[in-house]
Design a protein around this motif. Structure first.
Motif, PDB file in Angstrom:
ATOM      1  N   VAL A 268      -1.544   6.453   6.558  1.00  0.00           N
ATOM      2  CA  VAL A 268      -0.901   7.713   6.968  1.00  0.00           C
ATOM      3  C   VAL A 268       0.204   8.079   5.973  1.00  0.00           C
ATOM      4  N   GLU A 269       0.909   7.063   5.452  1.00  0.00           N
ATOM      5  CA  GLU A 269       2.025   7.373   4.537  1.00  0.00           C
ATOM      6  C   GLU A 269       1.542   8.167   3.318  1.00  0.00           C
ATOM      7  N   PRO A 270       0.597   7.642   2.518  1.00  0.00           N
ATOM      8  CA  PRO A 270       0.158   8.467   1.382  1.00  0.00           C
ATOM      9  C   PRO A 270      -0.569   9.748   1.821  1.00  0.00           C
TER      10      PRO A 270
ATOM     11  N   VAL B  67      -0.722  -1.121  -0.756  1.00  0.00           N
ATOM     12  CA  VAL B  67      -0.036  -1.276  -2.047  1.00  0.00           C
ATOM     13  C   VAL B  67       0.030   0.108  -2.676  1.00  0.00           C
ATOM     14  N   CYS B  68       1.246   0.558  -2.971  1.00  0.00           N
ATOM     15  CA  CYS B  68       1.427   1.920  -3.489  1.00  0.00           C
ATOM     16  C   CYS B  68       1.736   1.863  -4.979  1.00  0.00           C
ATOM     17  N   GLY B  69       1.393   2.923  -5.680  1.00  0.00           N
ATOM     18  CA  GLY B  69       1.706   3.024  -7.105  1.00  0.00           C
ATOM     19  C   GLY B  69       3.182   2.779  -7.386  1.00  0.00           C
TER      20      GLY B  69
ATOM     21  N   GLY C 162       6.781  -2.862  -0.374  1.00  0.00           N
ATOM     22  CA  GLY C 162       5.896  -2.356   0.675  1.00  0.00           C
ATOM     23  C   GLY C 162       6.519  -1.264   1.527  1.00  0.00           C
ATOM     24  N   HIS C 163       5.812  -0.128   1.647  1.00  0.00           N
ATOM     25  CA  HIS C 163       6.329   0.927   2.538  1.00  0.00           C
ATOM     26  C   HIS C 163       5.230   1.662   3.301  1.00  0.00           C
ATOM     27  N   GLU C 164       3.960   1.285   3.087  1.00  0.00           N
ATOM     28  CA  GLU C 164       2.860   1.976   3.788  1.00  0.00           C
ATOM     29  C   GLU C 164       2.354   1.032   4.873  1.00  0.00           C
TER      30      GLU C 164
HETATM   31 ZN    ZN Z   1       3.384   5.061  -1.118  1.00  0.00          ZN
END
Ligand code: ZN
Ligand code: NAD
Length: 347
Positions: free
Chosen positions: A151-153, A40-42, A65-67
């Motif tokens: 890995v994404e963040p 869960v990203c900001g 969702g993208h991570e």
């Molecule tokens: Zn993100």
């Protein structure tokens, strides 16, 4: 197209776990991935709370969702470097490979880039997704899906550390100990910084960052950051300042921190324009760098995780099942000071 279950942001403040039609054919050069873990990203939480980020407005239902990390279940024609069963993580941004930006090596700033869960592009909180094989990266056996989804963040941290042009032994200051600031500090230390002075107002976040060797926490509610930096650098200042809070206030006093000839890397994205003291920056010949996501950072991020030199697991605060994903978003919205990264597991 196929009907699949997904976490859909219907509009600001309204999430639904429901069926939606998504493209599911694996074309040439593409792979189909069974999603395992999604962070869960900001930004996901921001779309939920505000319905937009700057010019990106949620005007139609959008999967969040993208991570993400998962397992290859289908390989399209012409794909040779991945096979069914490979555990992978995916870069959420797909540029036009022939754009000027891509040809300059800066595919992250290609105006034509499409990015998961950035309107109008759907994200990946759904059991399967089709993605270009070129933006899909195999995970070593010793890197878990949970770490793969980090890995994404972490790639943002790697981009910041790369833009800083760290010299071994540098002293860094990191403003903000959220997931991004903490991962910037970890990347900066992996990149050769001797120490990272990490500043925040939330003690629980600092306590988590302090688990990493080389991090020196400064709670700016209790201590003056500029005095601490001066004390730790004999009055000279830090080599690198990473602004990772996005707080306008951080910019008001940032010029007290760098040494002459030092660098400020702007990672945080303030919602509105902020003031910046150009005269002070000029008299110290401060170099300014900016960061937008990342380019060419996934393989090196995965290499660091696989080497065992970087461990992102301490940053995972709690994991929710897919059926509880709305709970995960409501928890993220609470903004508990002890939460760094929340994740959702699909299977
Ligand atoms: Zn993100
Ligand atoms: P976050 O909100 O979880 O973390 C921000 C942290 O900064 C919090 O812990 C907060 O307590 C702290 N903080 C607030 N004011 C401060 C101050 N004056 N000094 C020091 N710390 C302060 O956010 P995050 O997910 O870690 O992201 C951080 C920033 O990075 C956001 O602005 C986000 O938009 C941005 N971001 C940028 C990129 C990029 O490509 N440039 C990518 C991802 C995120």
């Amino acid at each position: 197209m196929a009907k699949v279950r997904a976490l859909v942001l219907e509009r600001q403040h309204e999430l639904a776990l429901r069926d939606i039609e998504l493209p599911m054919d694996t074309g040439p050069g593409q792979v189909k991935i069974r999603i395992h873990t999604v962070g869960v990203c900001g930004s996901d939480v921001h779309y939920y709370a505000h319905g937009k980020i700057g010019p990106f407005v949620v005007n139609a239902p959008m999967v969040l969702g993208h991570e993400a990390a998962g397992t290859i279940v289908e390989v399209g024609a012409g794909v040779t470097h991945l096979k069914v069963g490979d555990r992978v993580c995916m870069e959420p941004g797909i540029p036009d490979p022939n754009s000027k930006a891509s040809r300059l090596g800066m595919y992250n700033v290609d105006p034509a880039v499409t990015f998961w869960a950035t309107p109008p592009i759907h994200g990946v909180l759904t059991p399967e997704v089709v993605h270009p094989a070129n933006y899909t990266y195999r995970l070593p056996d010793n890197v878990s899906f949970a770490e793969g989804a980090m890995v994404e963040p972490f790639a943002v941290g790697m981009q910041a550390a790369s833009k800083a042009k760290i010299v071994p032994g540098d002293t860094a200051v990191v403003l903000g100990a959220g997931p991004i600031g903490t991962m910037v500090a970890i990347a900066a230390l992996a990149g050769g910084c001797a120490r990272a002075i990490v500043a925040d107002l939330a003690q629980p976040k600092l306590d988590i960052a302090t688990r990493y060797q080389g991090v020196i926490p400064v709670n700016i509610r209790e201590q003056s950051l500029s005095e601490e930096v001066a004390r730790l650098t004999d009055g000279w200042g830090a080599d690198i300042i990473f602004e990772c809070s996005g707080a306008p206030k951080a910019w008001e006093t940032i010029m007290e921190l760098p040494r002459p000839g030092g660098v400020i890397v702007a990672v945080g994205l303030p919602v509105n324009p902020v003031g910046f003291d150009i005269s002070s920056a000029s008299t110290k010949e401060i170099r300014i760098e900016t960061v937008f996501r990342y380019a060419h950072q996934y393989e090196r991020s995965i290499a660091l995780l696989g080497s065992g030199r970087v461990d992102l697991k301490p940053l995972i605060s709690e994991t929710f099942g897919f059926e509880d994903s709305i709970k995960a978003f409501d928890r993220a919205l609470e903004g508990r000071p002890s939460d760094v990264k929340l994740q959702i597991v699909m299977e």
